[in-house]
Design a protein around this motif. Structure first.
Motif, PDB file in Angstrom:
ATOM      1  N   GLN A 130       9.194  16.049 -28.422  1.00 57.02           N
ATOM      2  CA  GLN A 130       8.444  14.794 -28.270  1.00 57.02           C
ATOM      3  C   GLN A 130       7.444  14.868 -27.130  1.00 57.02           C
ATOM      4  OE1 GLN A 130      12.220  12.107 -28.372  1.00 57.02           O
ATOM      5  NE2 GLN A 130      10.450  10.774 -28.703  1.00 57.02           N
ATOM      6  N   LEU A 131       6.342  14.132 -27.289  1.00 52.46           N
ATOM      7  CA  LEU A 131       5.422  13.868 -26.193  1.00 52.46           C
ATOM      8  C   LEU A 131       5.892  12.616 -25.466  1.00 52.46           C
ATOM      9  CD1 LEU A 131       2.043  14.460 -28.044  1.00 52.46           C
ATOM     10  CD2 LEU A 131       2.940  15.863 -26.191  1.00 52.46           C
ATOM     11  N   HIS A 132       5.779  12.605 -24.148  1.00 49.29           N
ATOM     12  CA  HIS A 132       6.243  11.439 -23.391  1.00 49.29           C
ATOM     13  C   HIS A 132       5.571  11.401 -22.017  1.00 49.29           C
ATOM     14  CE1 HIS A 132       8.746  14.384 -21.297  1.00 49.29           C
ATOM     15  NE2 HIS A 132       9.147  14.790 -22.489  1.00 49.29           N
ATOM     16  N   PRO A 133       5.359  10.204 -21.488  1.00 46.92           N
ATOM     17  CA  PRO A 133       4.777  10.057 -20.152  1.00 46.92           C
ATOM     18  C   PRO A 133       5.848  10.168 -19.074  1.00 46.92           C
ATOM     19  CG  PRO A 133       5.102   7.908 -21.109  1.00 46.92           C
ATOM     20  CD  PRO A 133       5.548   8.907 -22.151  1.00 46.92           C
ATOM     21  N   GLY A 134       5.393  10.238 -17.835  1.00 41.44           N
ATOM     22  CA  GLY A 134       6.329  10.286 -16.708  1.00 41.44           C
ATOM     23  C   GLY A 134       5.593  10.080 -15.399  1.00 41.44           C
ATOM     24  N   LEU A 135       6.348  10.067 -14.308  1.00 40.27           N
ATOM     25  CA  LEU A 135       5.810   9.961 -12.958  1.00 40.27           C
ATOM     26  C   LEU A 135       6.319  11.128 -12.131  1.00 40.27           C
ATOM     27  CD1 LEU A 135       6.380   6.141 -12.301  1.00 40.27           C
ATOM     28  CD2 LEU A 135       4.219   7.254 -12.907  1.00 40.27           C
ATOM     29  N   SER A 136       5.540  11.524 -11.130  1.00 37.81           N
ATOM     30  CA  SER A 136       5.982  12.600 -10.246  1.00 37.81           C
ATOM     31  C   SER A 136       5.546  12.322  -8.815  1.00 37.81           C
ATOM     32  CB  SER A 136       5.444  13.953 -10.716  1.00 37.81           C
ATOM     33  OG  SER A 136       4.026  13.977 -10.690  1.00 37.81           O
ATOM     34  N   PHE A 137       6.310  12.883  -7.879  1.00 34.92           N
ATOM     35  CA  PHE A 137       6.025  12.747  -6.450  1.00 34.92           C
ATOM     36  C   PHE A 137       6.199  14.121  -5.800  1.00 34.92           C
ATOM     37  CE2 PHE A 137       7.616   8.768  -8.077  1.00 34.92           C
ATOM     38  CZ  PHE A 137       6.709   7.837  -7.594  1.00 34.92           C
ATOM     39  N   HIS A 138       5.200  14.531  -5.007  1.00 36.11           N
ATOM     40  CA  HIS A 138       5.190  15.863  -4.417  1.00 36.11           C
ATOM     41  C   HIS A 138       4.970  15.743  -2.905  1.00 36.11           C
ATOM     42  CE1 HIS A 138       4.209  17.573  -8.550  1.00 36.11           C
ATOM     43  NE2 HIS A 138       3.919  16.286  -8.673  1.00 36.11           N
ATOM     44  N   LEU A 139       5.800  16.431  -2.129  1.00 28.54           N
ATOM     45  CA  LEU A 139       5.644  16.497  -0.678  1.00 28.54           C
ATOM     46  C   LEU A 139       5.777  17.954  -0.280  1.00 28.54           C
ATOM     47  CD1 LEU A 139       5.459  15.206   2.159  1.00 28.54           C
ATOM     48  CD2 LEU A 139       7.966  15.007   2.110  1.00 28.54           C
ATOM     49  N   SER A 169       8.484  17.927 -24.485  1.00 33.69           N
ATOM     50  CA  SER A 169       9.791  18.538 -24.229  1.00 33.69           C
ATOM     51  C   SER A 169      10.564  18.678 -25.528  1.00 33.69           C
ATOM     52  CB  SER A 169      10.597  17.707 -23.221  1.00 33.69           C
ATOM     53  OG  SER A 169      10.983  16.464 -23.784  1.00 33.69           O
ATOM     54  N   THR A 170      11.479  19.634 -25.530  1.00 38.70           N
ATOM     55  CA  THR A 170      12.332  19.876 -26.689  1.00 38.70           C
ATOM     56  C   THR A 170      13.787  19.903 -26.244  1.00 38.70           C
ATOM     57  OG1 THR A 170      12.234  22.297 -26.450  1.00 38.70           O
ATOM     58  CG2 THR A 170      10.535  21.248 -27.803  1.00 38.70           C
ATOM     59  N   ALA A 171      14.674  19.508 -27.153  1.00 37.46           N
ATOM     60  CA  ALA A 171      16.115  19.508 -26.885  1.00 37.46           C
ATOM     61  C   ALA A 171      16.856  19.693 -28.195  1.00 37.46           C
ATOM     62  CB  ALA A 171      16.550  18.213 -26.205  1.00 37.46           C
ATOM     63  N   ASN A 172      18.034  20.236 -28.103  1.00 38.45           N
ATOM     64  CA  ASN A 172      18.904  20.358 -29.271  1.00 38.45           C
ATOM     65  C   ASN A 172      19.759  19.098 -29.373  1.00 38.45           C
ATOM     66  OD1 ASN A 172      20.708  20.993 -31.278  1.00 38.45           O
ATOM     67  ND2 ASN A 172      21.438  22.888 -30.354  1.00 38.45           N
ATOM     68  N   LEU A 173      19.387  18.205 -30.284  1.00 41.02           N
ATOM     69  CA  LEU A 173      20.098  16.940 -30.472  1.00 41.02           C
ATOM     70  C   LEU A 173      21.053  17.026 -31.660  1.00 41.02           C
ATOM     71  CD1 LEU A 173      17.158  14.415 -29.885  1.00 41.02           C
ATOM     72  CD2 LEU A 173      18.807  15.273 -28.222  1.00 41.02           C
ATOM     73  N   GLY A 174      21.639  18.183 -31.851  1.00 43.03           N
ATOM     74  CA  GLY A 174      22.499  18.410 -33.003  1.00 43.03           C
ATOM     75  C   GLY A 174      23.662  17.445 -33.108  1.00 43.03           C
ATOM     76  N   LYS A 175      24.255  17.073 -31.978  1.00 41.70           N
ATOM     77  CA  LYS A 175      25.391  16.141 -32.018  1.00 41.70           C
ATOM     78  C   LYS A 175      24.965  14.756 -32.491  1.00 41.70           C
ATOM     79  CE  LYS A 175      26.540  17.234 -27.762  1.00 41.70           C
ATOM     80  NZ  LYS A 175      27.238  17.283 -26.459  1.00 41.70           N
ATOM     81  N   LEU A 176      23.778  14.312 -32.069  1.00 41.35           N
ATOM     82  CA  LEU A 176      23.260  13.022 -32.548  1.00 41.35           C
ATOM     83  C   LEU A 176      22.961  13.088 -34.043  1.00 41.35           C
ATOM     84  CD1 LEU A 176      20.747  11.571 -29.948  1.00 41.35           C
ATOM     85  CD2 LEU A 176      23.035  10.783 -30.499  1.00 41.35           C
ATOM     86  N   GLN A 177      22.369  14.193 -34.472  1.00 45.08           N
ATOM     87  CA  GLN A 177      22.018  14.324 -35.875  1.00 45.08           C
ATOM     88  C   GLN A 177      23.267  14.342 -36.752  1.00 45.08           C
ATOM     89  OE1 GLN A 177      18.839  14.206 -37.072  1.00 45.08           O
ATOM     90  NE2 GLN A 177      19.910  13.986 -39.043  1.00 45.08           N
ATOM     91  N   SER A 178      24.312  15.033 -36.297  1.00 41.21           N
ATOM     92  CA  SER A 178      25.556  15.066 -37.071  1.00 41.21           C
ATOM     93  C   SER A 178      26.155  13.669 -37.200  1.00 41.21           C
ATOM     94  CB  SER A 178      26.566  16.010 -36.401  1.00 41.21           C
ATOM     95  OG  SER A 178      26.095  17.335 -36.440  1.00 41.21           O
TER      96      SER A 178
END
Length: 279
Positions: free
Chosen positions: A82-91, A45-54
C-alpha cells in the motif's frame, strides 16, 4: 627579468583567491552542522497479511453456509502492498565526513473490505495499523549529500473494526451481532534496520530517501501472546471477545481461536524535510 617578475605577480594574484576559497571550504567542512528537521513522508510498504486473509476467507465460507440462497460478493484479498502518508522527525549532526541522526517515523496504514449479500445485508471489516519507527542513522556526511545505514526499534498497534451492514449502506458496530466489535491489541514491537540517502539542494529543504525493514517479534513458543480483542462491557460474556482466526470453528470462544498481529513490514519512504540547521 622584469617580465618574469610581472608574470610571477600575475600568477600569485590568480592563484591566491583560489587558495583562499579552498581554505574557506576546508574550514566550513570542519564545522559541525546540527539540525532539527520535521518532515512529511510518503511511502510504499508491503507486509505478509496471511493470517488476516485466512480469517477473512473463513468468514466467506461461514457466510456462504449460514446465508445459503443469499448470494454474496467477494471483494478480493487484503492488499499486501500500500501507499500511505506519514510524518517524520530528524535530529542530528554532521561534520568532517561523518553523519549521525536520531529519526522517528509515524505511519498510518488503513484498508477496508465489505462482504455484501444480495439482500443488502453484509459485513464490513476495517483494518488499521499505527506504526512507529525509532532509528539511529550513521554514515557519511557530505556538503550536499549524506549516505547512511539505520538500525533501531519499532512499536505498533493494530485495530480491526467489524460492522454489520444494512440495506442502504448503513453500518453499525453495536452489540446486536456477536461478530460486531472493535478488536485491538495492546502493543507489539521488534527491531528495525535499513539505509538511505539524504540530499540538501537548499539550505532549509532536504529530501530523505530510505528503505526500512520493521521486523516484528516472533510468537511465543510457550504461553499465549495477546491477540486482537474487544473488552467492551456490552459484549456477551458467553461469547469470545477476540477476533477469530477461523469463523467455521464452533464454539468461537475456544481459547486458541484468535489472531496475534505481529506483521513485519518493508518500507520505501520519501520525506520532504524542513531543515533547521546551525551551519
Amino acid at each position: 627579468m622584469n617580465k618574469h617578475i610581472v608574470f610571477l605577480l600575475l600568477a600569485v594574484s590568480a592563484i591566491g583567491p583560489l587558495y583562499s576559497q579552498s581554505e574557506k571550504v576546508k574550514k566550513e567542512n570542519k564545522k559541525i552542522n546540527i539540525w532539527l528537521s520535521p518532515g512529511y513522508t510518503y511511502g510504499y510498504s508491503t507486509a505478509n497479511l496471511g493470517k488476516l486473509q485466512s480469517s477473512f476467507d473463513s468468514y466467506l465460507h461461514y457466510a456462504e453456509a449460514v446465508y445459503a440462497g443469499d448470494a454474496l460478493t467477494n471483494p478480493g484479498n487484503w492488499q499486501s502492498g500500500q501507499l500511505h502518508p506519514g510524518l517524520s522527525f530528524h535530529l542530528g549532526a554532521s561534520g568532517m565526513g561523518a553523519y549521525f541522526s536520531v529519526t522517528h517515523f509515524r505511519f498510518g496504514i488503513d484498508q477496508s473490505r465489505s462482504v455484501l449479500r444480495a439482500s443488502g445485508y453484509g459485513r464490513r471489516f476495517d483494518w488499521k495499523e499505527r506504526r512507529r519507527e525509532w532509528l539511529f542513522d550513521v554514515g557519511y556526511g557530505g556538503r550536499l549529500v549524506d549516505i547512511f545505514g539505520s538500525f533501531g526499534i519499532n512499536g505498533n498497534t493494530y485495530k480491526m473494526v467489524s460492522y454489520q451492514l444494512y440495506p442502504g449502506g448503513v453500518y453499525s458496530v453495536n452489540a446486536e451481532y456477536p461478530f460486531n466489535g472493535v478488536f485491538r491489541n495492546l502493543y507489539t514491537g521488534g527491531i528495525s534496520f535499513g539505509g538511505g540517502i539524504k540530499i540538501r539542494p537548499y539550505k532549509y529543504i532536504a529530501l530523505d530517501l530510505r528503505y526500512i525493514y520493521g521486523k516484528a517479534s516472533k510468537e511465543a513458543k510457550i504461553g499465549r501472546d495477546p491477540g486482537l480483542s474487544d473488552n467492551a462491557d456490552s459484549r456477551d460474556i458467553t461469547k469470545s471477545n477476540e477476533f477469530p482466526a477461523d469463523y467455521t470453528r464452533q464454539p468461537l470462544n475456544q481459547l486458541d481461536n484468535y489472531i496475534v498481529p505481529n506483521f513485519s513490514r518493508h518500507y520505501f519512504a520519501m520525506s520532504v524535510l524542513f531543515n533547521f540547521q546551525s551551519k
